[in-house]
Design a protein around this motif. Structure first.
Motif, PDB file in Angstrom:
ATOM      1  N   VAL A  76     -20.014 -70.860   1.975  1.00 23.48           N
ATOM      2  CA  VAL A  76     -19.825 -69.588   1.273  1.00 23.48           C
ATOM      3  C   VAL A  76     -21.100 -69.201   0.532  1.00 23.48           C
ATOM      4  CG1 VAL A  76     -18.578 -68.445  -0.599  1.00 23.48           C
ATOM      5  CG2 VAL A  76     -17.321 -69.830   1.065  1.00 23.48           C
ATOM      6  N   SER A  77     -21.698 -70.157  -0.184  1.00 25.52           N
ATOM      7  CA  SER A  77     -22.915 -69.874  -0.938  1.00 25.52           C
ATOM      8  C   SER A  77     -24.066 -69.494  -0.014  1.00 25.52           C
ATOM      9  CB  SER A  77     -23.310 -71.078  -1.797  1.00 25.52           C
ATOM     10  OG  SER A  77     -22.412 -71.259  -2.867  1.00 25.52           O
ATOM     11  N   GLN A  84     -36.241 -77.878  -5.475  1.00 27.16           N
ATOM     12  CA  GLN A  84     -35.221 -77.409  -6.422  1.00 27.16           C
ATOM     13  C   GLN A  84     -34.893 -78.551  -7.383  1.00 27.16           C
ATOM     14  OE1 GLN A  84     -33.676 -74.218  -6.958  1.00 27.16           O
ATOM     15  NE2 GLN A  84     -33.420 -75.496  -8.780  1.00 27.16           N
ATOM     16  N   PHE A  85     -35.439 -78.461  -8.597  1.00 26.82           N
ATOM     17  CA  PHE A  85     -35.203 -79.474  -9.616  1.00 26.82           C
ATOM     18  C   PHE A  85     -33.867 -79.224 -10.303  1.00 26.82           C
ATOM     19  CE2 PHE A  85     -39.807 -79.366  -9.097  1.00 26.82           C
ATOM     20  CZ  PHE A  85     -40.142 -80.712  -9.087  1.00 26.82           C
ATOM     21  N   ILE A  86     -33.152 -80.314 -10.595  1.00 24.82           N
ATOM     22  CA  ILE A  86     -31.885 -80.233 -11.298  1.00 24.82           C
ATOM     23  C   ILE A  86     -31.879 -81.289 -12.401  1.00 24.82           C
ATOM     24  CG2 ILE A  86     -30.848 -81.602  -9.418  1.00 24.82           C
ATOM     25  CD1 ILE A  86     -28.138 -80.470 -10.202  1.00 24.82           C
ATOM     26  N   GLY A  87     -31.598 -80.870 -13.625  1.00 28.71           N
ATOM     27  CA  GLY A  87     -31.650 -81.768 -14.767  1.00 28.71           C
ATOM     28  C   GLY A  87     -30.281 -82.252 -15.198  1.00 28.71           C
ATOM     29  N   PHE A  88     -30.133 -83.550 -15.350  1.00 29.49           N
ATOM     30  CA  PHE A  88     -28.928 -84.148 -15.927  1.00 29.49           C
ATOM     31  C   PHE A  88     -29.211 -84.418 -17.402  1.00 29.49           C
ATOM     32  CE2 PHE A  88     -26.727 -86.385 -12.050  1.00 29.49           C
ATOM     33  CZ  PHE A  88     -26.686 -85.178 -11.382  1.00 29.49           C
ATOM     34  N   GLY A  89     -28.354 -83.911 -18.291  1.00 33.83           N
ATOM     35  CA  GLY A  89     -28.542 -84.151 -19.715  1.00 33.83           C
ATOM     36  C   GLY A  89     -28.434 -82.864 -20.517  1.00 33.83           C
ATOM     37  N   ASP A  90     -28.685 -82.963 -21.799  1.00 32.69           N
ATOM     38  CA  ASP A  90     -28.602 -81.825 -22.714  1.00 32.69           C
ATOM     39  C   ASP A  90     -29.503 -80.677 -22.223  1.00 32.69           C
ATOM     40  OD1 ASP A  90     -28.619 -80.022 -24.794  1.00 32.69           O
ATOM     41  OD2 ASP A  90     -29.260 -81.456 -26.323  1.00 32.69           O
ATOM     42  N   PRO A  91     -28.943 -79.521 -21.897  1.00 36.08           N
ATOM     43  CA  PRO A  91     -29.764 -78.422 -21.390  1.00 36.08           C
ATOM     44  C   PRO A  91     -30.837 -77.959 -22.366  1.00 36.08           C
ATOM     45  CG  PRO A  91     -27.432 -77.991 -21.011  1.00 36.08           C
ATOM     46  CD  PRO A  91     -27.514 -79.189 -21.907  1.00 36.08           C
ATOM     47  N   ASP A  92     -30.631 -78.188 -23.652  1.00 35.70           N
ATOM     48  CA  ASP A  92     -31.593 -77.749 -24.666  1.00 35.70           C
ATOM     49  C   ASP A  92     -32.625 -78.818 -25.015  1.00 35.70           C
ATOM     50  OD1 ASP A  92     -30.313 -75.242 -24.944  1.00 35.70           O
ATOM     51  OD2 ASP A  92     -28.801 -76.146 -26.244  1.00 35.70           O
ATOM     52  N   SER A  93     -32.565 -79.948 -24.330  1.00 38.95           N
ATOM     53  CA  SER A  93     -33.478 -81.042 -24.629  1.00 38.95           C
ATOM     54  C   SER A  93     -34.920 -80.654 -24.308  1.00 38.95           C
ATOM     55  CB  SER A  93     -33.100 -82.285 -23.821  1.00 38.95           C
ATOM     56  OG  SER A  93     -34.089 -83.285 -23.930  1.00 38.95           O
ATOM     57  N   ASN A 133     -42.975 -72.286  -5.317  1.00 41.92           N
ATOM     58  CA  ASN A 133     -42.315 -73.282  -4.465  1.00 41.92           C
ATOM     59  C   ASN A 133     -41.355 -74.184  -5.220  1.00 41.92           C
ATOM     60  OD1 ASN A 133     -44.434 -74.527  -5.876  1.00 41.92           O
ATOM     61  ND2 ASN A 133     -44.785 -76.056  -4.275  1.00 41.92           N
ATOM     62  N   ALA A 134     -40.878 -73.738  -6.396  1.00 43.44           N
ATOM     63  CA  ALA A 134     -39.991 -74.604  -7.176  1.00 43.44           C
ATOM     64  C   ALA A 134     -39.024 -73.781  -8.022  1.00 43.44           C
ATOM     65  CB  ALA A 134     -40.805 -75.524  -8.087  1.00 43.44           C
ATOM     66  N   GLY A 135     -37.872 -74.375  -8.271  1.00 48.64           N
ATOM     67  CA  GLY A 135     -36.900 -73.823  -9.198  1.00 48.64           C
ATOM     68  C   GLY A 135     -36.358 -74.947 -10.060  1.00 48.64           C
ATOM     69  N   PHE A 136     -35.738 -74.590 -11.162  1.00 53.71           N
ATOM     70  CA  PHE A 136     -35.139 -75.594 -12.047  1.00 53.71           C
ATOM     71  C   PHE A 136     -33.864 -75.037 -12.666  1.00 53.71           C
ATOM     72  CE2 PHE A 136     -34.536 -76.868 -16.538  1.00 53.71           C
ATOM     73  CZ  PHE A 136     -34.074 -78.161 -16.301  1.00 53.71           C
ATOM     74  N   PHE A 137     -32.848 -75.905 -12.765  1.00 53.89           N
ATOM     75  CA  PHE A 137     -31.681 -75.564 -13.571  1.00 53.89           C
ATOM     76  C   PHE A 137     -31.074 -76.841 -14.147  1.00 53.89           C
ATOM     77  CE2 PHE A 137     -29.770 -76.412  -9.452  1.00 53.89           C
ATOM     78  CZ  PHE A 137     -28.560 -77.031  -9.742  1.00 53.89           C
ATOM     79  N   PRO A 138     -30.549 -76.768 -15.351  1.00 56.33           N
ATOM     80  CA  PRO A 138     -29.886 -77.923 -15.953  1.00 56.33           C
ATOM     81  C   PRO A 138     -28.417 -77.970 -15.560  1.00 56.33           C
ATOM     82  CG  PRO A 138     -30.085 -76.168 -17.575  1.00 56.33           C
ATOM     83  CD  PRO A 138     -30.701 -75.656 -16.297  1.00 56.33           C
ATOM     84  N   ALA A 139     -27.932 -79.158 -15.252  1.00 50.02           N
ATOM     85  CA  ALA A 139     -26.529 -79.333 -14.888  1.00 50.02           C
ATOM     86  C   ALA A 139     -25.692 -79.835 -16.059  1.00 50.02           C
ATOM     87  CB  ALA A 139     -26.401 -80.305 -13.714  1.00 50.02           C
ATOM     88  N   ASP A 166     -24.683 -72.369  -5.542  1.00 50.46           N
ATOM     89  CA  ASP A 166     -25.377 -71.123  -5.828  1.00 50.46           C
ATOM     90  C   ASP A 166     -26.736 -71.389  -6.463  1.00 50.46           C
ATOM     91  OD1 ASP A 166     -25.220 -68.131  -5.953  1.00 50.46           O
ATOM     92  OD2 ASP A 166     -25.481 -68.539  -8.083  1.00 50.46           O
ATOM     93  N   ARG A 167     -26.779 -72.375  -7.364  1.00 52.86           N
ATOM     94  CA  ARG A 167     -28.048 -72.703  -8.023  1.00 52.86           C
ATOM     95  C   ARG A 167     -28.997 -73.453  -7.092  1.00 52.86           C
ATOM     96  NH1 ARG A 167     -27.560 -72.252 -13.633  1.00 52.86           N
ATOM     97  NH2 ARG A 167     -29.837 -72.264 -13.591  1.00 52.86           N
ATOM     98  N   LEU A 168     -28.434 -74.278  -6.213  1.00 54.05           N
ATOM     99  CA  LEU A 168     -29.286 -75.050  -5.296  1.00 54.05           C
ATOM    100  C   LEU A 168     -29.995 -74.159  -4.278  1.00 54.05           C
ATOM    101  CD1 LEU A 168     -27.214 -78.276  -4.469  1.00 54.05           C
ATOM    102  CD2 LEU A 168     -29.207 -78.088  -5.965  1.00 54.05           C
ATOM    103  N   VAL A 169     -29.334 -73.112  -3.813  1.00 51.07           N
ATOM    104  CA  VAL A 169     -29.922 -72.294  -2.742  1.00 51.07           C
ATOM    105  C   VAL A 169     -30.352 -70.911  -3.216  1.00 51.07           C
ATOM    106  CG1 VAL A 169     -28.540 -73.521  -1.034  1.00 51.07           C
ATOM    107  CG2 VAL A 169     -27.735 -71.307  -1.891  1.00 51.07           C
ATOM    108  N   GLY A 170     -30.122 -70.595  -4.496  1.00 50.93           N
ATOM    109  CA  GLY A 170     -30.364 -69.240  -4.974  1.00 50.93           C
ATOM    110  C   GLY A 170     -31.791 -68.755  -4.812  1.00 50.93           C
TER     111      GLY A 170
END
Length: 249
Positions: free
Chosen positions: A25-26, A168-177, A199-205, A219-223
């Protein structure tokens, strides 16, 4: 059309069927239906990651990436790089036998060190070039903090902008860290001042990545992938296909 059919996923990895459907779907929503790409997973194996291995967050991410990869790559496998101070393992996960695969690999890795992004990036680049792949690559790069050597990570990302790899970077942990300040900076490095293309994106999970819904995660992985594909073709990083030349703008 997906690289691997729903029937094949049902037969080989029935627990991933819902993830496969959600990923589809995404991809369709982002105009990526029928797109082919190699998919990589890079996972942080530093000491601070212990809670995320224990609670199944890393395994859950791996399963979600497999569900996505089944649409993009027809081999049913995802190369995985485990990194800390060095490269702890370069292996793979597959639709068949995916259950508990991350835990089994991690159990044999021993010491969990510090965080060296650039070594993991180098391992992905080597694997991709050695594979002889002609499709672009989507690299899902998970971490819970900034790298020990920030200049090296930045150099690798900038040099890698000449290759058909999207990180596509994805962060585990406090989003405000403040730990994620560096990743936010990587995401904003100037083009063309520092990179050929973005060539890069980032979002905190967040601190409990399992609370991120499948739909939101995909959606965040392929956006940002479609914009990178277009920019990479325009810059000559990727060849311009017939489909890309005739696609509506």
């Amino acid at each position: 059309m997906a690289a691997i059919s729903l029937d094949t996923v049902r037969e080989t990895a029935p627990a991933l069927v819902n993830l496969y459907k959600s990923a589809g779907v995404s991809l369709a929503q982002h105009g990526l239906d029928g797109q082919r790409a190699a998919v990589y997973l890079v996972v942080d194996h530093s000491g601070s990651m212990r809670p995320y291995y224990r609670d199944g967050s890393v395994q859950a991410l791996a399963d979600r990436v497999l569900g996505l990869s089944a649409h993009l790559d027809d081999d049913g496998r995802v190369p995985v790089v485990f990194f800390s101070t060095g490269i702890d393992a370069v292996t793979d996960i597959a639709l068949a036998g995916h259950r508990g695969r991350i835990e089994r690999i991690a159990a044999g890795l021993g010491h969990m060190g510090r965080t060296a992004y650039h070594l993991a990036m180098d391992a992905v680049i080597d694997h991709y070039l050695d594979s002889g792949a002609t499709d672009p690559a989507l690299v899902v790069f998970q971490t819970d903090g900034g790298p020990a050597d920030k200049p090296a990570a930045e150099r690798y990302l900038c040099k890698a902008s000449r290759l058909p790899l999207f990180w596509q970077f994805i962060g585990f942990g406090d989003p405000d860290s403040r730990q994620f300040d560096f990743l936010r900076r990587l995401d904003e490095l100037p083009v063309p001042g520092r990179r050929v293309v973005d060539n890069a994106g980032f979002f905190p999970a967040g601190e409990d990545p399992s609370k991120v819904s499948d739909a939101e995660l995909y959606d965040r992985l392929v956006g940002e992938f479609p914009a990178w594909l277009a920019a990479a073709r325009a810059a000559g990083v990727l060849p311009v296909t017939a489909a890309a030349r005739t696609a509506p703008r």
